[in-house]
Design an enzyme around this catalytic site. Structure first.
Site, short mmCIF file in Angstrom:
data_model
loop_
_atom_site.label_atom_id
_atom_site.label_comp_id
_atom_site.label_asym_id
_atom_site.label_seq_id
_atom_site.Cartn_x
_atom_site.Cartn_y
_atom_site.Cartn_z
CG HIS A 1 -2.04 -0.92 1.16
ND1 HIS A 1 -1.96 -2.20 1.63
CD2 HIS A 1 -3.27 -0.77 0.63
CE1 HIS A 1 -3.10 -2.80 1.41
NE2 HIS A 1 -3.92 -1.96 0.80
NE ARG B 1 -7.06 -3.65 -9.01
CZ ARG B 1 -6.14 -2.93 -9.64
NH1 ARG B 1 -6.24 -1.62 -9.67
NH2 ARG B 1 -5.12 -3.52 -10.23
NE ARG C 1 -10.99 -7.05 -10.76
CZ ARG C 1 -9.73 -6.95 -10.33
NH1 ARG C 1 -8.74 -7.31 -11.13
NH2 ARG C 1 -9.44 -6.50 -9.14
CD GLU D 1 -6.42 -11.58 -13.47
OE1 GLU D 1 -5.62 -10.74 -13.01
OE2 GLU D 1 -7.60 -11.62 -13.13
CG ASP E 1 -3.15 -11.75 -10.35
OD1 ASP E 1 -2.49 -12.15 -9.37
OD2 ASP E 1 -4.18 -11.07 -10.23
CB CYS F 1 -6.57 -3.36 -16.78
SG CYS F 1 -6.99 -5.04 -16.33
C1 PEP Z 1 -3.81 -7.68 -12.69
O1 PEP Z 1 -3.70 -8.78 -12.12
O2 PEP Z 1 -2.98 -7.23 -13.51
C2 PEP Z 1 -4.96 -6.81 -12.39
C3 PEP Z 1 -5.20 -5.71 -13.06
O3 PEP Z 1 -5.74 -7.18 -11.37
P1 PEP Z 1 -5.38 -7.02 -9.83
O4 PEP Z 1 -4.10 -6.24 -9.70
O5 PEP Z 1 -6.55 -6.33 -9.23
O6 PEP Z 1 -5.25 -8.45 -9.39
MG MG Z 2 -5.34 -9.68 -11.14
#
Ligand code: PEP
Ligand code: MG
Length: 591
Positions: A195, A302, A338, A439, A463, A510
């Site tokens: 964070h 998100r 999402r 992902e 991910d 993203c």
């Molecule tokens: C990702 O995994 O790139 C993504 C955009 O989702 P998060 O970071 O929320 O897992």
């Molecule tokens: Mg992700």
């Protein structure tokens, strides 16, 4: 003599300044017994210290700069909620009364018990929550001992321009440091997805994390340079090195300031390809930033924040009202919602208790898997999304797909909901696009299969990299392997884009990679046409897009898929920054 130390680059930019070392957990806590008549006074002393701690955090919260990701306020709220919890007041008060001991010792006993419980947990994210306990308890200790707050919490201190070096920093520390004009930070633990790092990026404060034993090598008050692009700290720099970095620093400042004029410029490459630049958002307050940078819409909303810090799932109306408000704020721009990606690094407190037992939550019941398992979590959200689609251009996006069966199951549920709504005369957009996140490597390799049954794909590189390279994205011990340029990762990205193109299905990205200017030309060269990112970086990405010769970028990008050694990759990045650029004057090129 000049020396350099290497950590993890978590927030871009260069800072030069004198060091201030922040030591934590150095308050000496001793135990002493109380007379019977002292007990209630001691309980009162405890409660006053807890309430002062809450007041201090409330103060910090009111000074969060505008535009800061809402996660940060949520993070400080979590600390305030912890202070409201019986664990930090009733329980130590009970111990003071039963054992007739001082408040500091009672709080220490409680802290030890909580930290031990968190350390037992298998889940790495939850293990890190013990840091929250430490931060909160340290604040109570300081108040009990009437110890002055750390220097960065004091007003009128001369921290302007200094570099903070600490074992760890909470986001609330960073907010205060920013207010005092601190120019950069180094921490011994942490990584890019912590964070504090997310906050540092949005504040534009250069930072290096995961620099183990930094406090052993760096002295109070010495001059250091922080290179937040490379994750390097340079100590005792000579005049030549200092000059070099100061020139880079001011060039970067000028460059960022010059980008403000791009707000209404369309994102079109030098050879005429239109590129979509979208924003990642979390809460309705984020939408102001989105308009300021001229984003075309939301590429990733998100929704996990709707589930956090509460004991029950949000119901259909709560989802719907939130989406409806956001659609209003967007004024007709596309809105990609999402569906809940809960689990692993995005726990939602008490709503997901059964996942805590998982040995390896990143490979466990998370995201769409959890949603399909728990209809009471998933159905209200899907019903709300379908209803919301009547009010604006909503796109629904499913996270963490690993098999096409998951797509089919979600679509079956959607069909049931739409049938019911049709019967009952509830309005919805029958053509709402339904897309999926790529992902998981298995999904990237079979992107053609997904492209046949989905309306769009979006690469979640945060991910995708974690799963492709087999490293935990929150573990700083292996974060050196977290490399978007790994040819294995790039081939998955390239295959997904190619599959989308062959099927005539849009492919976006993203993950954080989409908002990193070092990779923009490479991604353009691999054929990416839609990027979604933190709003703050959008102008810089737009500048690069508008100064790119796509054809050259495409040629160079192909070589990346085979570039296994670091030198070769650096050379290719340099070529992208020069040969594929229409204008390299004033542009900051990351080697
Ligand atoms: C990702 O995994 O790139 C993504 C955009 O989702 P998060 O970071 O929320 O897992
Ligand atoms: Mg992700």
């Amino acid at each position: 003599m000049t020396f350099s130390l290497h950590g993890v680059a978590v927030s871009r930019g260069i800072a030069v300044g004198h060091v201030h070392i922040v030591e934590r957990n150095q308050l000496e806590i001793t135990e002493f017994a109380l007379g019977e008549d002292e007990v209630e006074g001691e309980v009162e002393r405890l409660l006053a210290a807890v309430s002062l701690a809450k007041h201090q955090l409330r103060e910090v919260r009111t000074h969060i700069p505008p535009g800061t990701p809402n996660e940060i306020a949520a993070f400080i709220d979590t600390h305030m909620l912890m202070l409201d919890d019986a664990a930090f007041s009733d329980e130590p008060a009970r111990v003071i009364r039963n054992q007739r001991i001082n408040a500091e010792w009672a709080v220490k006993l409680q802290r030890d018990a909580l930290v031990a419980a968190f350390e037992e947990m298998d889940d790495p994210y939850l293990r890190t929550r013990k840091d929250d306990v430490e931060h909160v308890v340290e604040r109570i200790f300081r108040n009990l001992l009437r110890h002055p707050p750390p220097r960065h919490e004091l007003p009128d201190q001369k921290l302007r321009g200094m570099i903070i070096v600490a074992r760890d920093l909470a986001p609330s520390d960073l907010v205060l440091m920013h207010r005092h004009g601190v120019s950069g930070f180094v921490t011994e633990v942490g990584g890019p997805t912590a964070h504090t790092s997310i906050l540092a990026r949005s504040l534009g404060m250069p930072g290096v994390a995961g620099l183990h034993h930094a406090r052993r090598y760096i002295q109070e008050d010495e001059t250091v340079i922080i290179d937040g692009d490379e994750g390097v700290v340079i100590g005792a720099p000579d005049t030549r090195i200092l000059n070099e970095y100061q020139v880079r620093q001011s060039a970067r400042r000028d460059y960022v300031a010059s980008l403000q004029v791009l707000r209404d410029t369309p994102a079109v490459t030098a050879d005429g390809r239109r590129i979509g630049l979208y924003a990642n958002v979390e809460l309705v307050e984020d939408f102001a930033a989105l308009h300021e940078v001229g984003a075309e819409g939301v590429g990733l909303y998100r929704t996990e924040f709707l589930f956090m810090n509460r004991a029950t799932y949000p119901d259909e109306d709560e989802h719907f009202n939130t989406y409806r408000q956001m659609i209003g704020a967007l004024g007709g721009a596309p809105f990609t919602i999402r569906t809940a990606d809960l689990g692993a690094d995005k726990m939602a407190g008490s709503v997901t208790p059964h996942m805590l037992a998982a040995d390896n939550p990143a490979l466990g019941l998370r995201a769409v898997r959890l949603c399909l398992r728990e209809p009471s979590l998933f159905w209200p959200q899907l019903r709300a999304i379908v209803r919301a689609s009547a009010f604006g251009p909503v796109r629904m996006m499913i996270p963490m797909l690993s098999s096409i069966d998951e797509v089919r199951q979600v679509k079956d549920i959607l069909a049931t909901i739409r049938n019911e709504f049709t019967r009952r005369g509830i309005a919805f957009d029958a053509n709402m696009p339904v897309g999926g996140m790529i992902e998981v490597p298995a999904a990237a390799i079979c992107a053609d299969v997904f492209a046949k049954e989905l309306d769009f794909l979006s690469l979640g590189t945060n991910d995708l990299i974690q799963y492709a390279v087999a490293i935990d994205r929150v573990n700083d011990e292996v974060s050196y392997l977290y490399d978007p340029l790994n040819p294995g990762v790039l081939r998955l990205v390239a295959a997904t884009i190619a599959a989308g193109r062959a099927a005539g299905v849009a492919v976006a990205m993203c993950g954080e990679m989409a908002g990193d200017p070092r990779y923009t030309r490479l991604l353009l060269g691999l054929g990416l046409t839609e990027f979604s990112m933190q709003p703050a970086v959008l102008p810089e990405i737009k500048h690069i897009v508008t100064h790119t010769h796509l054809r050259q970028a495409e040629e160079i990008a192909q070589d990346f898929l085979f570039a296994t050694d670091l030198e070769r990759r650096r050379e290719l990045l340099r070529r992208l920054a020069t040969e594929a650029s229409t204008d390299d004057a004033g542009e900051i090129v990351q080697p």
